[in-house]
Design an enzyme around this catalytic site. Structure first.
Site, PDB file in Angstrom:
ATOM      1  N   GLU A 141      46.443  62.933 -65.745  1.00 15.16           N
ATOM      2  CA  GLU A 141      45.279  62.698 -64.864  1.00 15.16           C
ATOM      3  C   GLU A 141      44.024  62.360 -65.668  1.00 15.16           C
ATOM      4  O   GLU A 141      43.621  63.123 -66.548  1.00 15.16           O
ATOM      5  CB  GLU A 141      45.029  63.961 -64.013  1.00 15.16           C
ATOM      6  CG  GLU A 141      43.907  63.774 -63.014  1.00 15.16           C
ATOM      7  CD  GLU A 141      43.749  64.978 -62.068  1.00 15.16           C
ATOM      8  OE1 GLU A 141      44.737  65.669 -61.791  1.00 15.16           O
ATOM      9  OE2 GLU A 141      42.610  65.206 -61.621  1.00 15.16           O
ATOM     10  N   LYS A 185      43.283  74.566 -58.273  1.00 13.14           N
ATOM     11  CA  LYS A 185      44.002  73.399 -58.819  1.00 13.14           C
ATOM     12  C   LYS A 185      43.212  72.823 -59.997  1.00 13.14           C
ATOM     13  O   LYS A 185      43.771  72.411 -61.003  1.00 13.14           O
ATOM     14  CB  LYS A 185      44.208  72.359 -57.712  1.00 13.14           C
ATOM     15  CG  LYS A 185      45.133  71.210 -58.086  1.00 13.14           C
ATOM     16  CD  LYS A 185      44.460  70.064 -58.812  1.00 13.14           C
ATOM     17  CE  LYS A 185      45.430  68.931 -59.097  1.00 13.14           C
ATOM     18  NZ  LYS A 185      44.814  67.825 -59.836  1.00 13.14           N
ATOM     19  N   ASP A 220      56.347  77.273 -70.076  1.00 10.94           N
ATOM     20  CA  ASP A 220      56.882  77.048 -68.737  1.00 10.94           C
ATOM     21  C   ASP A 220      55.727  77.019 -67.726  1.00 10.94           C
ATOM     22  O   ASP A 220      55.222  78.066 -67.313  1.00 10.94           O
ATOM     23  CB  ASP A 220      57.871  78.192 -68.439  1.00 10.94           C
ATOM     24  CG  ASP A 220      58.501  78.092 -67.065  1.00 10.94           C
ATOM     25  OD1 ASP A 220      58.019  77.307 -66.232  1.00 10.94           O
ATOM     26  OD2 ASP A 220      59.476  78.825 -66.825  1.00 10.94           O
ATOM     27  N   HIS A 278      34.717  60.006 -62.197  1.00 10.40           N
ATOM     28  CA  HIS A 278      36.164  59.846 -62.094  1.00 10.40           C
ATOM     29  C   HIS A 278      36.574  58.386 -62.036  1.00 10.40           C
ATOM     30  O   HIS A 278      37.599  57.988 -62.567  1.00 10.40           O
ATOM     31  CB  HIS A 278      36.593  60.531 -60.793  1.00 10.40           C
ATOM     32  CG  HIS A 278      38.013  60.970 -60.776  1.00 10.40           C
ATOM     33  ND1 HIS A 278      38.440  62.098 -61.434  1.00 10.40           N
ATOM     34  CD2 HIS A 278      39.094  60.432 -60.194  1.00 10.40           C
ATOM     35  CE1 HIS A 278      39.727  62.223 -61.239  1.00 10.40           C
ATOM     36  NE2 HIS A 278      40.151  61.232 -60.493  1.00 10.40           N
TER      37      HIS A 278
HETATM   38  C1  MEV Z   1      41.002  67.288 -59.233  1.00  8.62           C
HETATM   39  O1  MEV Z   1      42.189  67.174 -59.979  1.00  8.62           O
HETATM   40  C2  MEV Z   1      40.440  68.696 -59.340  1.00  8.62           C
HETATM   41  C3  MEV Z   1      39.253  68.998 -58.440  1.00  8.62           C
HETATM   42  O2  MEV Z   1      39.568  68.682 -57.077  1.00  8.62           O
HETATM   43  C4  MEV Z   1      38.928  70.461 -58.598  1.00  8.62           C
HETATM   44  C5  MEV Z   1      37.892  70.987 -57.627  1.00  8.62           C
HETATM   45  O3  MEV Z   1      37.750  70.423 -56.528  1.00  8.62           O
HETATM   46  O4  MEV Z   1      37.277  72.018 -57.980  1.00  8.62           O
HETATM   47  C6  MEV Z   1      38.057  68.133 -58.786  1.00  8.62           C
END
Ligand code: MEV
Length: 435
Positions: free
Chosen positions: A83, A271, A287, A385
């Site tokens: 990513e 995430k 792992d 991004h």
């Molecule tokens: C994207 O991979 C991760 C984010 O969505 C984390 C977040 O929203 O805190 C940018």
């Protein structure tokens, strides 16, 4: 690593230059550099011994996050991830945290939990007491299965027994063997130990043992990281607009509050943390499914799913972040030994114990979280991004070499980061160069 992890301009250097800088910083041999570059990575014949039905290997980009300072030691962090923005985000946030002295970490010992399910126990509560009264005998038995780890100072530490009164299969006893796996992740060690206990547990309880397996909710094996970012380090300008440091602190604390209160947001917040965590877990051959499972189960430990990290404003108006999570990673055994890359990654990290590795990984998770929250709570995530995403779109459309940056720049300028537009641009450029 004796030198600084601040490598200004690292991102603008060529791949070869970066490799040279990292090799010099971590004192890598030519062979190790070749492994890092992919020229001498995992070979198919080695892969054939790792899993079944092998037909090849699968690669991921490997980046190095800069600027990390963990407990006063500068560290370069290898991250394997597909990513865009993740490595840049971690490096950026580590630079912010550096302004407050970097990351400070701690951890529990490497205590894994191995579970045993005991069914059809005539008197479950009495059986529980009997198991606990024979704890030393059971721990001794568990310690007979892996003499090496015992000789190194690891082994069975404790026993816990719970009665589950109701389940779809009726009442059951659940035994937890707490086992110190030292520098190994330890799945095989604890599974073997708990399997060895089964006949004795059946004899003591009069029940029938079914499952004997570790728990990925490794809440006895936690790592913690914290950082303080001075408010003035958070001040910046974007599109002619100034974001004051104190305001950014407030915004990040408010953004955290959303994740603390709402599971839909907490999932995305976590995430973002796992973007950093997994990338280092993968680079070091650990792992990541186990880490993911443990992280999310830990996030719901109080009954509702919530943020793994916390962000608060200090009385001085600065930002302080904390993250605690299960981190069952090893530096010996498993893929860390068989795959050539993890050994090089561990050398770059300069870690000597699994605890050090676990703590750095959590520091990276916290940094990643900071990068995401700062962007989300100010200019929005898409600005930073998109230029990275545009490169991937350009490559997907068939751009190669210099074309990648040129096509990506045009996509960003047009605010049209789409595959069809990238293909059109490439087509136009091809006909221009022919005509
Ligand atoms: C994207 O991979 C991760 C984010 O969505 C984390 C977040 O929203 O805190 C940018």
């Amino acid at each position: 690593m004796s030198q600084s992890s601040r490598l200004p301009g690292f991102y603008k250097s060529s791949v070869e230059e970066r490799l040279g800088l990292v090799a010099a910083a971590a004192d890598l041999t030519d062979e190790e550099s070749a492994i890092l570059s992919g020229a001498a990575g995992l070979q198919t014949d080695t892969a054939d011994h790792m899993i079944e039905n092998v037909v090849g290997t699968h690669s991921l980009p490997l980046g190095i996050a800069t600027n990390f300072c963990v407990n006063g030691r500068d560290v370069l962090v290898p991250m394997a991830i597909e990513e865009p923005s993740v490595v840049a985000g971690a490096s950026f946030a580590a630079r912010l945290a550096r302004e407050g002295g970097g990351f400070f970490t701690s951890s529990t010992p490497s205590h894994m939990i191995a579970q045993m399910q005991v069914l059809e126990v005539p008197n479950p509560h009495l059986a529980r007491f009997e198991l606990l009264s024979q704890k030393e005998r059971l721990l001794d038995l568990a310690n007979q299965t892996d003499p090496l780890i015992i000789s190194l100072g690891g082994g069975a530490r404790d026993l816990e027994v719970r009665v589950i009164e109701e389940s779809p299969a009726g009442p059951m006893l659940v035994l937890h063997l707490i086992y110190d796996t030292l520098d190994a992740m330890g799945a095989n060690t604890v599974n073997t130990a708990v399997e060895a206990l089964a006949p004795t547990v059946e004899e003591i309880t009069g029940g029938r043992v079914l499952l004997r397996i570790l728990s990925n909710l490794a809440d006895r094996r936690l790592a913690r990281a914290m950082c303080t970012v001075p408010a003035n380090a958070l001040e910046f300008e974007s599109d002619g607009r100034t974001f004051e440091g104190r305001d950014v602190v407030e915004r990040i604390a408010e953004a955290y509050a959303f994740a603390a209160a709402d599971p839909y947001r907490a999932t995305t917040h976590n995430k973002g943390i796992m973007n950093g965590v997994d990338a280092v877990v993968i680079a070091t051959g650990n792992d990541w499914r186990a880490i993911e499972a443990g992280a999310h189960a830990y996030a719901v430990r109080d009954g509702g799913y919530t943020a793994l990290s916390q962000w608060e404003k200090t009385p001085e108006g600065d930002l302080v972040g904390t993250l605690e999570m299960p981190m069952a990673v090893g530096i010996v055994g498993g893929a860390t030994r068989v795959h050539p890359l993890p050994q090089v990654a561990l050398k770059i990290l300069g870690v000597k114990t699994s605890l050090e590795l676990a703590e750095i990984i959590v520091a990276v998770g916290l940094a990643q979280n900071l990068a995401a929250l700062r962007a989300l709570a100010t200019e929005g995530i898409q600005r930073g991004h998109m230029s990275l995403h545009a490169r991937q779109v350009a490559i997907a459309a068939g751009a190669a070499g210099d074309q990648i940056e040129r096509v990506a720049a045009q996509l960003v300028q047009e605010r049209a980061i789409r595959l069809d537009r990238a293909e059109e641009i490439l087509g136009q450029r091809a006909s221009e160069s022919i005509g």
